[in-house]
Write an enzyme that holds these catalytic residues in place. Structure first.
Site, PDB file in Angstrom:
ATOM      1  N   LYS A  50       0.838  -1.197   0.000  1.00  0.00           N
ATOM      2  CA  LYS A  50       0.000   0.000   0.000  1.00  0.00           C
ATOM      3  C   LYS A  50       0.873   1.247   0.000  1.00  0.00           C
ATOM      4  O   LYS A  50       0.634   2.199  -0.752  1.00  0.00           O
ATOM      5  CB  LYS A  50      -0.906   0.005   1.247  1.00  0.00           C
ATOM      6  CG  LYS A  50      -2.053  -0.987   1.178  1.00  0.00           C
ATOM      7  CD  LYS A  50      -2.762  -1.153   2.518  1.00  0.00           C
ATOM      8  CE  LYS A  50      -3.841  -2.237   2.397  1.00  0.00           C
ATOM      9  NZ  LYS A  50      -4.496  -2.574   3.674  1.00  0.00           N
ATOM     10  N   GLN A  94      -4.294  -1.112   9.781  1.00  0.00           N
ATOM     11  CA  GLN A  94      -4.325  -2.467   9.217  1.00  0.00           C
ATOM     12  C   GLN A  94      -4.932  -3.449  10.208  1.00  0.00           C
ATOM     13  O   GLN A  94      -4.581  -3.455  11.394  1.00  0.00           O
ATOM     14  CB  GLN A  94      -2.891  -2.887   8.826  1.00  0.00           C
ATOM     15  CG  GLN A  94      -2.797  -4.222   8.131  1.00  0.00           C
ATOM     16  CD  GLN A  94      -3.450  -4.241   6.741  1.00  0.00           C
ATOM     17  OE1 GLN A  94      -3.560  -3.222   6.077  1.00  0.00           O
ATOM     18  NE2 GLN A  94      -3.877  -5.419   6.311  1.00  0.00           N
ATOM     19  N   ASP A 117     -10.695   3.368   4.470  1.00  0.00           N
ATOM     20  CA  ASP A 117     -11.173   1.986   4.439  1.00  0.00           C
ATOM     21  C   ASP A 117     -12.689   1.918   4.330  1.00  0.00           C
ATOM     22  O   ASP A 117     -13.238   0.864   3.994  1.00  0.00           O
ATOM     23  CB  ASP A 117     -10.777   1.260   5.741  1.00  0.00           C
ATOM     24  CG  ASP A 117      -9.533   0.405   5.587  1.00  0.00           C
ATOM     25  OD1 ASP A 117      -9.310  -0.133   4.488  1.00  0.00           O
ATOM     26  OD2 ASP A 117      -8.802   0.261   6.586  1.00  0.00           O
TER      27      ASP A 117
HETATM   28  N1  GUN Z   1      -6.969  -6.441   6.476  1.00  0.00           N
HETATM   29  C1  GUN Z   1      -7.388  -7.182   5.431  1.00  0.00           C
HETATM   30  N2  GUN Z   1      -8.032  -6.389   4.532  1.00  0.00           N
HETATM   31  C2  GUN Z   1      -8.000  -5.137   5.028  1.00  0.00           C
HETATM   32  C3  GUN Z   1      -8.482  -3.895   4.556  1.00  0.00           C
HETATM   33  O1  GUN Z   1      -9.101  -3.760   3.484  1.00  0.00           O
HETATM   34  N3  GUN Z   1      -8.242  -2.812   5.349  1.00  0.00           N
HETATM   35  C4  GUN Z   1      -7.598  -2.933   6.541  1.00  0.00           C
HETATM   36  N4  GUN Z   1      -7.422  -1.822   7.258  1.00  0.00           N
HETATM   37  N5  GUN Z   1      -7.129  -4.075   7.008  1.00  0.00           N
HETATM   38  C5  GUN Z   1      -7.337  -5.170   6.253  1.00  0.00           C
END
Ligand code: GUN
Length: 284
Positions: A50, A94, A117
């Site tokens: 990311k 995350q 998110d």
């Molecule tokens: N863990 C797995 N997928 C995601 C996501 O789309 N966002 C976040 N913040 N954590 C994750």
């Protein structure tokens, strides 16, 4: 029938290029803060990807790495500092978080305007109300893929397999908003195979390797495989037995190279949307 493969990698690269050119035209640099707590190796890979993709698109990305024994209070203070930082347009914490931290408390503490998110209850509410603001990246990526594959959704019957807050639930809301008749199936659904066979659009997001078999897929259906599962032998497979399903489907996403790359592209898109909305520039 042999299905067309929907190339998520190519669609994601195009979206990332669009985001990069939008960033280049802005009079400011959007900022994204990614918070990683602990040392989960899969999360570390996601966060690094990311961060890199954001930097490549011209977004000022920073990762805050906190130790595994971080308290909820410390993480909430970190989020509060990012909320107050005018250079930060997007905040992503995350998941999963270590057991001493309640994810819901942390998500609720993020400024909804910076919630790239789309997990904050305010943004969830807007989505379910049919007035989406910031929308979770993976289901948003699926909608992009369906559009790019030329699937016309209005009036179709879809089955979403999985009811998570990250994928299944927002996916069902997005499809409903697009005039689709949606069924949400899950581990307690009776005769899952029969439910799947009724679907013109089948979206698998259960996290069970190759659970959806070829004879679960209606002839001519569109199959979107959100699953990414690593087998004991190291292979990555989706929630669908791809070759079997492709024998029935009109179109299917591969794993890897299907939905996965779209999630990051949509995160970048959300970051720019959040930045433009916060700083009052036209969305373009
Ligand atoms: N863990 C797995 N997928 C995601 C996501 O789309 N966002 C976040 N913040 N954590 C994750």
């Amino acid at each position: 029938m042999t299905a067309t493969l929907i190339d998520g990698k190519a669609v994601a690269l195009r979206l990332r290029a669009t985001v990069a050119s939008r960033v280049a035209a802005l009079p400011f640099q959007p900022g994204l803060a990614v918070v990683l707590v602990g040392d989960d190796p899969a999360s570390a890979v996601y966060v690094r990807n990311k961060d890199r993709a954001a930097a490549k698109a011209g977004i000022a990305a920073r990762t805050l790495h906190l130790p595994a024994d971080t308290s909820e209070a410390t993480l909430l203070a970190t989020v509060a500092a990012l909320n107050a930082d005018p250079s930060v347009d997007g905040i992503l914490v995350q998941l999963p978080l270590p057991p001493q931290i309640r994810a819901q408390s942390v998500i609720a503490a993020i400024d909804p305007a910076k919630d790239v998110d789309g997990f904050h209850p305010v943004n969830v509410g807007h989505l379910h109300d049919g007035r989406p603001t910031l929308v979770p990246c993976t289901p948003l990526g699926v909608m992009h893929l369906l559009a790019e594959a030329g699937v016309s959704l209005r009036g179709t019957r879809a089955l979403v397999l999985g009811r998570s807050a990250i994928v299944g639930k927002p996916m069902a809301a997005l499809l409903t908003n697009a005039d689709v008749t949606v069924t949400v199936a899950h581990s307690r659904t009776r005769d899952l195979a029969a439910e799947c066979r009724r679907a013109e659009v089948l979206i698998a997001a259960v996290g069970r390797p190759e659970m959806v078999r070829g004879d679960w897929v209606a002839d001519g259906a569109v199959v979107i495989d959100v699953g990414i599962n690593r087998l004991a032998d190291g292979r990555l497979v989706g929630d669908c037995a791809t070759a079997e399903c492709a024998a029935h489907a009109a179109a299917i996403t591969p794993v890897p190279g299907g939905v996965g790359p779209m999630t990051i592209a949509c995160l970048l898109d959300n970051t720019v949307r959040a930045a433009v909305a916060r700083r009052g520039q036209p969305a373009g």
